[in-house]
Design a protein around this motif. Structure first.
Motif, PDB file in Angstrom:
ATOM      1  N   PHE A 193       3.314 -48.745 -82.748  1.00 35.66           N
ATOM      2  CA  PHE A 193       3.004 -47.329 -82.919  1.00 35.66           C
ATOM      3  C   PHE A 193       2.185 -47.100 -84.189  1.00 35.66           C
ATOM      4  O   PHE A 193       1.178 -46.377 -84.170  1.00 35.66           O
ATOM      5  N   ILE A 194       2.590 -47.704 -85.297  1.00 35.40           N
ATOM      6  CA  ILE A 194       1.865 -47.542 -86.555  1.00 35.40           C
ATOM      7  C   ILE A 194       0.444 -48.101 -86.429  1.00 35.40           C
ATOM      8  O   ILE A 194      -0.526 -47.509 -86.910  1.00 35.40           O
ATOM      9  N   VAL A 199      -5.418 -47.363 -85.928  1.00 32.38           N
ATOM     10  CA  VAL A 199      -6.649 -47.630 -85.193  1.00 32.38           C
ATOM     11  C   VAL A 199      -7.247 -46.331 -84.651  1.00 32.38           C
ATOM     12  O   VAL A 199      -8.467 -46.129 -84.680  1.00 32.38           O
ATOM     13  N   GLY A 200      -6.388 -45.441 -84.160  1.00 32.70           N
ATOM     14  CA  GLY A 200      -6.888 -44.179 -83.625  1.00 32.70           C
ATOM     15  C   GLY A 200      -7.552 -43.319 -84.683  1.00 32.70           C
ATOM     16  O   GLY A 200      -8.639 -42.769 -84.468  1.00 32.70           O
ATOM     17  N   ALA A 210     -22.124 -36.008 -85.349  1.00 25.96           N
ATOM     18  CA  ALA A 210     -21.609 -37.252 -84.768  1.00 25.96           C
ATOM     19  C   ALA A 210     -20.962 -36.959 -83.419  1.00 25.96           C
ATOM     20  O   ALA A 210     -20.226 -35.971 -83.268  1.00 25.96           O
ATOM     21  N   PRO A 211     -21.205 -37.803 -82.411  1.00 22.00           N
ATOM     22  CA  PRO A 211     -20.586 -37.574 -81.094  1.00 22.00           C
ATOM     23  C   PRO A 211     -19.107 -37.937 -81.122  1.00 22.00           C
ATOM     24  O   PRO A 211     -18.669 -38.767 -81.928  1.00 22.00           O
ATOM     25  N   PRO A 212     -18.306 -37.333 -80.271  1.00 22.88           N
ATOM     26  CA  PRO A 212     -16.885 -37.683 -80.214  1.00 22.88           C
ATOM     27  C   PRO A 212     -16.687 -39.078 -79.630  1.00 22.88           C
ATOM     28  O   PRO A 212     -17.457 -39.511 -78.767  1.00 22.88           O
ATOM     29  N   PRO A 213     -15.680 -39.810 -80.091  1.00 27.12           N
ATOM     30  CA  PRO A 213     -15.439 -41.154 -79.549  1.00 27.12           C
ATOM     31  C   PRO A 213     -14.851 -41.076 -78.140  1.00 27.12           C
ATOM     32  O   PRO A 213     -14.194 -40.109 -77.777  1.00 27.12           O
ATOM     33  N   PHE A 214     -15.127 -42.113 -77.365  1.00 26.98           N
ATOM     34  CA  PHE A 214     -14.540 -42.205 -76.022  1.00 26.98           C
ATOM     35  C   PHE A 214     -13.844 -43.550 -75.890  1.00 26.98           C
ATOM     36  O   PHE A 214     -14.402 -44.575 -76.273  1.00 26.98           O
ATOM     37  N   PRO A 215     -12.602 -43.588 -75.375  1.00 29.44           N
ATOM     38  CA  PRO A 215     -11.805 -42.451 -74.886  1.00 29.44           C
ATOM     39  C   PRO A 215     -11.017 -41.744 -75.976  1.00 29.44           C
ATOM     40  O   PRO A 215     -10.188 -40.894 -75.683  1.00 29.44           O
ATOM     41  N   PHE A 218      -5.023 -42.649 -78.185  1.00 25.27           N
ATOM     42  CA  PHE A 218      -4.136 -42.306 -77.073  1.00 25.27           C
ATOM     43  C   PHE A 218      -3.357 -41.035 -77.331  1.00 25.27           C
ATOM     44  O   PHE A 218      -2.890 -40.383 -76.394  1.00 25.27           O
ATOM     45  N   GLN A 219      -3.202 -40.627 -78.593  1.00 28.63           N
ATOM     46  CA  GLN A 219      -2.456 -39.413 -78.894  1.00 28.63           C
ATOM     47  C   GLN A 219      -3.326 -38.163 -78.867  1.00 28.63           C
ATOM     48  O   GLN A 219      -2.805 -37.060 -78.969  1.00 28.63           O
ATOM     49  N   GLY A 220      -4.632 -38.321 -78.758  1.00 23.30           N
ATOM     50  CA  GLY A 220      -5.521 -37.180 -78.629  1.00 23.30           C
ATOM     51  C   GLY A 220      -5.863 -36.472 -79.915  1.00 23.30           C
ATOM     52  O   GLY A 220      -6.535 -35.432 -79.883  1.00 23.30           O
TER      53      GLY A 220
END
Length: 550
Positions: A193-194, A199-200, A210-215, A218-220
């Motif tokens: 989880f950490i 990483v997120g 700057a464009p948003p990353p995809f995807p 995972f937590q949005g």
């Protein structure tokens, strides 16, 4: 198809009934729901929980409340929810219920989907309670009284649901893999989880345009940050006004000769903050956020994580029978610690002085049973922790102390549950006076072990920092007693294990929870005050547990 749906619904219903019939479940659900009260502070509070930059947040409209709830509950339930829901698959395997289910026409896919949906239903109950509290707070705070249920629920469905779906799938996997079913799995998930959080967050790009990353993560959080920081004109206007005000104050200070004027150059978009941000006397700047225009790329990213959760869940199907065959048989075929039988003679010599009375003999038996069942890697791990406590600098010393307690985490969390897990209460408590004797023996066992594993640090601190040495012993006793208390209350080791993991992590980051060096007397005072509470909770829960078993 109808038979599969009926089987899935039956397992889902049985799981939910088993959960909701326990008061502990509702206590946890309503506690997490009531957490929203803190997450939506009034305008005159001295902190913020969700903001852009330093002081900007949306008015408490349905849209902003829903977004704030989604951003907070996504990481909160992804972590706490895992420890809340896991265990149902492991229980089916260990109680041989799976052998009965597999004899029916139910498919493996249907079983896994039913367990996954059961986890999601628990999350949904928590979210519904949180939404109810949030809706009440919108009316109470009275910053925007227009209620829009679609805008309230939309962020929760788009941000929080995919994260919880992945958490539910991981809970199924961790229940299936034999060596992940107990404390090792709880520790590993916390580490995972950490890592995923780190990483997120690293994907966030605050450069203008700057464009948003995809995807996205995972937590949005990163995906939502793009909309809040790049596509919210009201927030940008408020931030520009704050910048102009600061530049004006700096110019006035320069003209008065008190300090140099500082020109603010914003080369990056201010980020989204989720968590406690102290205001330090500065009032928050409120901006309008009444509607969330969802991007198609965000929908695709959240759909990706939801699909990944479902694929991960179904990928466990080929391993289901193999993992089920290993449930409850490994410990019989090869007892834990079997390669350490040479320790029996050492235990006999060391524990001989204790075996002079009933309490001493019982304590010696508890120590032998606990230490004898340690895996081979536990001993070198504890030796390394002891060396770190003796030789490392202060920050390493704190890490060594916490590592020693983490190595004993399963002992602390499961010691009071031994008869519950092994179903031997009816036999053990037939002896006269065993109920109170066994409890006090385990209190002595847990506190003694917690102090013994940090003895190198205590000896070192006794010379260098005596108050820190005393604080370390007090914290050790507090950790052990709270482990017994939470185990007796919840009849489950996971609440304490989660608390200890979180406390250890934030203490290494600088919090005073388990850090006995930064402010030893403060840490000592808090833990000393909590020890009587832990003892009272333990005694009450122990009596109620015995009464229930009787």
């Amino acid at each position: 198809m109808n038979a599969t749906l009926r089987a899935t619904a039956a397992i889902l219903r049985a799981d939910l009934l088993q959960r909701v019939r326990t008061p502990r479940f509702w206590i946890v659900v309503f506690a997490l729901g009531a957490f929203m009260w803190w997450c939506l502070p009034p305008a005159d509070a001295d902190y913020l929980t969700v903001s852009v930059g330093e002081h900007v947040r949306g008015r408490y409209s349905s849209a902003w409340i829903g977004l704030s709830m989604a951003l907070i509950y996504s990481p909160l339930l992804s972590l706490a929810g895992f420890y809340l829901v896991r265990g149902t698959v492991a229980r089916d395997l260990e109680t041989r219920t799976w052998q009965l289910l597999v004899a029916t026409t139910m498919s493996r896919h249907a079983y896994l989907v039913a367990k996954w949906l059961s986890h999601l239903a628990v999350f949904a109950a928590t979210l519904l309670v949180g939404l109810g509290v949030a809706l009440a707070l919108q009316l109470l705070r009275a910053e925007d009284l227009h209620i829009d249920l679609v805008e309230l629920v939309k962020p929760v469905l788009l941000i929080t649901l995919p994260a919880l779906a992945l958490t539910a799938a991981l809970a199924v996997w961790f229940d299936l893999v034999p060596w992940l079913r107990r404390s090792a799995g709880n520790v590993l998930f916390f580490v995972v989880f950490i890592v995923l959080i780190s990483v997120g967050v690293s994907q966030a790009n605050r450069a203008p345009g700057a464009p948003p990353p995809f995807p996205g993560d995972f937590q949005g959080l990163v995906s939502a940050e793009y909309d809040v920081t790049h596509r919210w004109p009201a927030a940008r206007s408020a931030l520009e006004q704050i910048t102009r005000d600061r530049a004006g104050l700096a110019a006035k200070a320069q003209s008065a000769g008190t300090q140099r004027a500082e020109t603010a150059h914003e080369d990056a978009t201010p980020g989204l903050s989720v968590g406690t941000q102290p205001l330090e006397g500065t009032p928050p700047v409120l901006a309008e956020w009444s509607h969330w225009n969802v991007r198609a790329s965000l929908l695709a990213g959240r759909a990706f994580w939801l699909a990944l959760a479902f694929v991960l869940l179904l990928s466990a199907t080929p391993f289901l029978d193999r993992f089920a065959a290993r449930a409850g048989t490994a410990s019989v075929a090869r007892p834990r610690g079997a390669s350490l039988r040479w320790l029996d003679s050492v235990f006999d010599r060391l524990l001989a002085p204790l075996q002079r009375g009933t309490a001493g003999t019982l304590l010696a038996a508890e120590l032998r049973l606990t230490l004898r069942s340690r895996r081979w890697w536990w001993w070198p791990g504890m030796a390394i922790a002891g060396i770190v406590q003796l030789a490392a600098p202060d920050q390493g010393l704190v890490a060594g102390i916490i590592a020693a307690w983490l190595l004993c985490m399963d002992v602390f969390s499961r010691l009071v549950l031994r008869e519950h897990e092994t179903r031997t209460a009816a036999l053990v408590f037939t002896a006269a006076g065993m109920r109170s004797t066994l409890l006090w023996t385990r209190i002595a066992m847990a506190t003694g072990l917690a102090c013994a594993v940090v003895l190198p640090a205590v000896l070192r601190l006794a010379v260098q920092h005596p108050s820190a040495a005393v604080a370390t012993l007090v914290v050790a006793m507090s950790v052990a007693l709270w482990a017994l208390a939470l185990g007796a209350v919840f009849r489950n080791p996971r609440p304490f294990e989660l608390c200890l993991l979180v406390a250890g992590y934030i203490s290494v980051q600088g919090a005073l929870v388990l850090d006995t060096l930064a402010a030893p007397m403060t840490t000592l005072a808090w833990h000393a005050a909590s020890i009587p509470v832990a003892v009272a909770v333990l005694l009450s829960a122990w009596r109620q547990g015995l009464a229930a078993r009787a």
